[in-house]
Write an enzyme that holds these catalytic residues in place. Structure first.
Site, short mmCIF file in Angstrom:
data_model
loop_
_atom_site.label_atom_id
_atom_site.label_comp_id
_atom_site.label_asym_id
_atom_site.label_seq_id
_atom_site.Cartn_x
_atom_site.Cartn_y
_atom_site.Cartn_z
N TYR B 76 0.84 -1.19 0.00
CA TYR B 76 0.00 0.00 0.00
C TYR B 76 0.88 1.25 0.00
O TYR B 76 1.89 1.28 0.69
CB TYR B 76 -0.91 -0.02 1.24
CG TYR B 76 -2.10 0.89 1.13
CD1 TYR B 76 -2.20 2.01 1.94
CD2 TYR B 76 -3.12 0.61 0.22
CE1 TYR B 76 -3.31 2.84 1.84
CE2 TYR B 76 -4.22 1.45 0.13
CZ TYR B 76 -4.32 2.55 0.94
OH TYR B 76 -5.40 3.38 0.84
N SER B 176 -20.63 -4.01 -2.37
CA SER B 176 -19.54 -3.69 -1.45
C SER B 176 -20.02 -2.63 -0.46
O SER B 176 -21.10 -2.05 -0.62
CB SER B 176 -18.35 -3.13 -2.23
OG SER B 176 -18.71 -1.89 -2.83
N VAL B 178 -18.81 0.43 0.00
CA VAL B 178 -18.96 1.70 -0.72
C VAL B 178 -20.19 1.64 -1.61
O VAL B 178 -21.00 2.56 -1.65
CB VAL B 178 -17.71 2.02 -1.57
CG1 VAL B 178 -17.99 3.23 -2.46
CG2 VAL B 178 -16.52 2.30 -0.69
N ARG B 200 -24.36 -15.12 -7.91
CA ARG B 200 -24.13 -16.03 -6.77
C ARG B 200 -25.40 -16.82 -6.53
O ARG B 200 -26.46 -16.44 -7.02
CB ARG B 200 -23.76 -15.24 -5.52
CG ARG B 200 -24.88 -14.34 -5.02
CD ARG B 200 -24.36 -13.21 -4.15
NE ARG B 200 -23.54 -12.29 -4.92
CZ ARG B 200 -22.64 -11.47 -4.37
NH1 ARG B 200 -22.45 -11.48 -3.06
NH2 ARG B 200 -21.93 -10.64 -5.12
N TRP B 288 -9.22 8.73 -4.42
CA TRP B 288 -8.58 8.12 -3.25
C TRP B 288 -8.93 8.95 -2.05
O TRP B 288 -8.48 10.08 -1.89
CB TRP B 288 -7.07 8.09 -3.46
CG TRP B 288 -6.31 7.31 -2.44
CD1 TRP B 288 -6.80 6.39 -1.54
CD2 TRP B 288 -4.91 7.39 -2.20
NE1 TRP B 288 -5.79 5.89 -0.78
CE2 TRP B 288 -4.62 6.47 -1.15
CE3 TRP B 288 -3.86 8.12 -2.77
CZ2 TRP B 288 -3.33 6.28 -0.67
CZ3 TRP B 288 -2.58 7.92 -2.28
CH2 TRP B 288 -2.32 7.02 -1.24
N MET B 289 -9.79 8.39 -1.18
CA MET B 289 -10.28 9.14 -0.03
C MET B 289 -9.14 9.64 0.86
O MET B 289 -9.14 10.80 1.27
CB MET B 289 -11.23 8.25 0.80
CG MET B 289 -12.13 9.01 1.72
SD MET B 289 -13.28 10.09 0.84
CE MET B 289 -12.96 11.64 1.66
N LYS B 345 -17.98 -6.92 7.91
CA LYS B 345 -16.68 -6.38 8.32
C LYS B 345 -16.25 -6.97 9.64
O LYS B 345 -17.04 -7.00 10.60
CB LYS B 345 -16.76 -4.86 8.49
CG LYS B 345 -16.58 -4.14 7.21
CD LYS B 345 -15.43 -3.16 7.22
CE LYS B 345 -15.29 -2.57 5.84
NZ LYS B 345 -14.54 -3.41 4.94
#
Lengths: 290, 350
Positions: B76, B176, B178, B200, B288-289, B345
């Site tokens: 990263y 997701s 987001v 799925r 990109w936050m 999560k």
């Protein structure tokens, strides 16, 4: 009411050019309205975009039969009563793709013709309107470049690519040019260097050496010009520094354009397109003349 | 097992002195690698005394995000010095502040104001400027997951495409975190969403679930390949997958449309068709936050954004985040699960 015969190359359906193009004759009505001009066309090139149009890839409503070609140079034969800017004998090129290019005679609105200097040779004049302006606009309108800045491109041997090389040199920019490998590659490299190219690599050479090469540059690359797509597009867009811009003007490789996710997310790369005919139509006459 | 290690430096853990010390537990890695292997749970002592510009924070909850995994793997772009404490997002309560800290006080509920904080721990002393205070009434599960995903959705819908009520936004990775916030925020703002998800066995359930959040259309990638031709007025496409999926999104964009890339789940490059570039004049951008937070000129926008988000949370406009609560001691399993599935999560609760 006078009509003259004009031979032309036209197509009545989309398909491979060799199959659908025909040599025909049309009648041109030479009774001009006050703002029209009768032109005798002298030369018109075959650009990749012409092939694409004939194959049906362009979103133009099919008003068959269509006369091929996108740019042309000719000579004024007669002018309508209100035409002030042109006179018989003037050399003109046609703006806005009048769809009469691959024919001998046409009657065109005065506003769609651009008078050019007669000293320009025929071949240059006939190829003035698509490739050089595309190169010019890409180098000028997307990123504020300064002398000494680097630009990178693929399809460097194409009409647009060669225009880019020459204009970049004229603007004091340094060009990094990718070409497809071929026998006698050294001859091509020499030729492009003669035109003003600073660096010429085959696609393979660049991919093998890009890391070392890019480290050796003193400023990051801020503009990449893409006429190919696929992995070639990926290679030149990966060479961009933070905030760099990729401009796509064509897709000779017939594959979708690839750009790395991390380029977008972490380097804030922007990817834009350009369609020179739209630009020419939308921009003010002033900018176009310039 | 645990060890009583006294660590100095970055994370504000100093030698125990004559002042009263607190025990802290933290999940730390000393080298990059496979997270369940290189992470360890360690104990340390920290002073209760904080420097002028610092604050003592008691961390309450912190999730495991994909970026956290990538950070430990060493892939990263944001790399705090080693040894590092894992976790870039979470929430905590201020216990004590230094003399020159005016914008935080004990009792405040805070989230990180930038990435790299190290949130998988029970307490820490950090520079106060690295913390951002939010509405105290926000429930813990929301507060702990407020920093990354909801703002990413919020900003993409706000900063790109000049969207007006009635406009259509298209996205992949609709399922997701987001993606789900995009659906909900779009609903609140009167925008339509067309959402593409991977097929799925439980696809019908998933479609119903996303529609109950406000999704207008939900397609599998296969269905979308057929339906996409009939879409109109698509001004904005949000891409977190890449490859063929991004190609299909780009094809639906209107003139001047924008595709914003914020993730790359398929690990393949983003793809765009030539026609979209040269006939529709589309642009492709990235978001990109973490980077947005670093820009000082965004400070006012950030306040406005968190005000909106907290109001919406308190007004129950958002479905509660799906989390699996874990103690720090369960770090190995939590990390493994985080790397395998993304349905819920993993959330450390301290």
């Amino acid at each position: 009411m006078t009509k003259i015969w004009s031979r032309c190359i036209q197509y009545s359906k989309y398909g491979p050019p060799k199959e659908v193009l025909t040599l025909g004759k049309i009648q041109v009505d030479t009774n001009l309205s006050s703002n029209q001009v009768l032109v005798k066309w002298l030369a018109s090139p075959i650009n990749p975009l012409d092939i694409n149009k004939i194959e049906g890839h362009y979103p133009v409503p099919p008003d068959f039969p269509i006369i091929g070609g996108s740019e042309v140079i000719g000579e004024v034969e007669r002018v309508g009563s209100d035409v002030k800017s042109l006179k018989p004998g003037d050399a003109v090129v046609s703006l806005g793709m009048t769809q009469t290019c691959w024919s001998e005679y046409a009657v065109i609105d005065e506003t769609l013709l651009l008078k050019i200097d007669k000293r320009i040779d025929l071949v240059s004049a006939a190829t003035l309107l698509i490739n050089p302006p595309t190169a010019y606009v890409m180098l000028k309108e997307y990123v504020d470049l300064n002398p000494g800045d680097f630009i990178i491109q693929n399809a460097s041997n194409s009409g647009v690519g060669r225009s880019v090389i020459q204009l970049a040199k004229a603007f004091g920019l340094k060009s990094i040019n990718l070409v497809r490998n071929r026998p006698n590659i050294q001859d091509l490299k020499n030729e492009l260097h003669q035109l003003g190219a600073d660096y010429v690599f085959t696609e393979e050479e660049f991919r093998a050496n890009s890391r070392t090469f890019l480290k050796s540059l003193d400023t990051p690359i801020r503009l990449a010009l893409n006429g190919v797509g696929g992995k070639s597009c990926l290679a030149i867009s990966n060479a961009l520094g933070s905030g760099g811009t990729l401009v796509t003007y064509g897709g000779m490789g017939k594959q979708p354009h690839e750009i790395s996710t991390s380029g977008f997310v972490f380097k804030n790369i922007k990817a834009e397109g350009i369609a020179i005919t739209l630009w020419l139509n939308q921009e003010s006459q002033e900018n176009v003349q310039k | 097992m645990f060890s009583r290690t006294l660590l100095k430096g970055t994370y504000g853990i100093r030698n125990a002195s004559r002042f009263v010390s607190t025990k802290t537990k933290h999940i730390v890695y000393e080298e990059y690698g496979d997270p369940p292997k290189v992470c360890n749970l360690k104990e340390a002592l920290i002073d209760d005394i904080v420097k002028e510009n610092e604050a003592l924070v008691k961390f309450v909850a912190a999730p495991i995000n994909p970026a956290d995994i990538n950070q430990i793997q060493g892939v990263y772009p944001v790399k705090p010095p080693l040894p590092g404490v894992g976790g870039n997002e979470g929430c905590g309560i201020i216990e004590r502040v230094g003399k020159s800290v005016t914008y935080l006080k004990p009792g405040d509920l805070v989230i990180p104001s930038q990435s790299g904080l190290g949130t998988w721990r029970t307490s820490g002393i950090v520079e106060a400027s690295k913390l951002y205070s939010i509405d105290k009434s926000v429930p813990v599960h929301f507060a702990a997951t407020l920093n990354v995903n909801p703002p990413t959705a919020y900003r993409m819908l706000k900063d790109f495409g000049h969207l007006k009520p009635g406009d259509t936004v298209i996205q992949n990775a609709g399922n997701s975190a987001v993606g789900q916030y995009v659906i909900q925020i779009a609903r609140i703002r009167g925008l339509k969403t067309v959402n593409v998800v991977r097929n799925r066995p439980t696809i019908d359930e998933l479609k119903n679930e996303l529609k109950s959040l406000g999704a207008n259309e939900v397609f599998t990638e296969e269905e979308f390949a057929k339906e996409s031709r009939s879409l109109k007025n698509v001004r904005l496409a949000l891409n977190a997958v890449g490859g063929r999926s991004s190609l299909m999104l780009a094809k639906t964009l209107d003139d001047d449309g924008v595709m914003v890339t914020y993730g790359g789940m398929s690990k393949q490059p983003v793809q765009s068709p030539t026609g979209a570039f040269i006939f529709k004049d589309i642009s492709l951008r990235g978001f990109w936050m973490s980077h947005w937070y670093t820009k000082k000129e965004n400070a006012k926008e950030r306040d406005a954004m968190f005000k909106d988000l907290c109001e919406w949370i308190n007004a129950k406009e958002f479905a509660p985040p799906k989390v699996v609560e874990r103690s720090l001691e369960q770090y190995e399993e939590a990390l493994k699960m985080a790397m395998e599935s993304s349905d819920a999560k993993q959330l450390f609760v301290m």
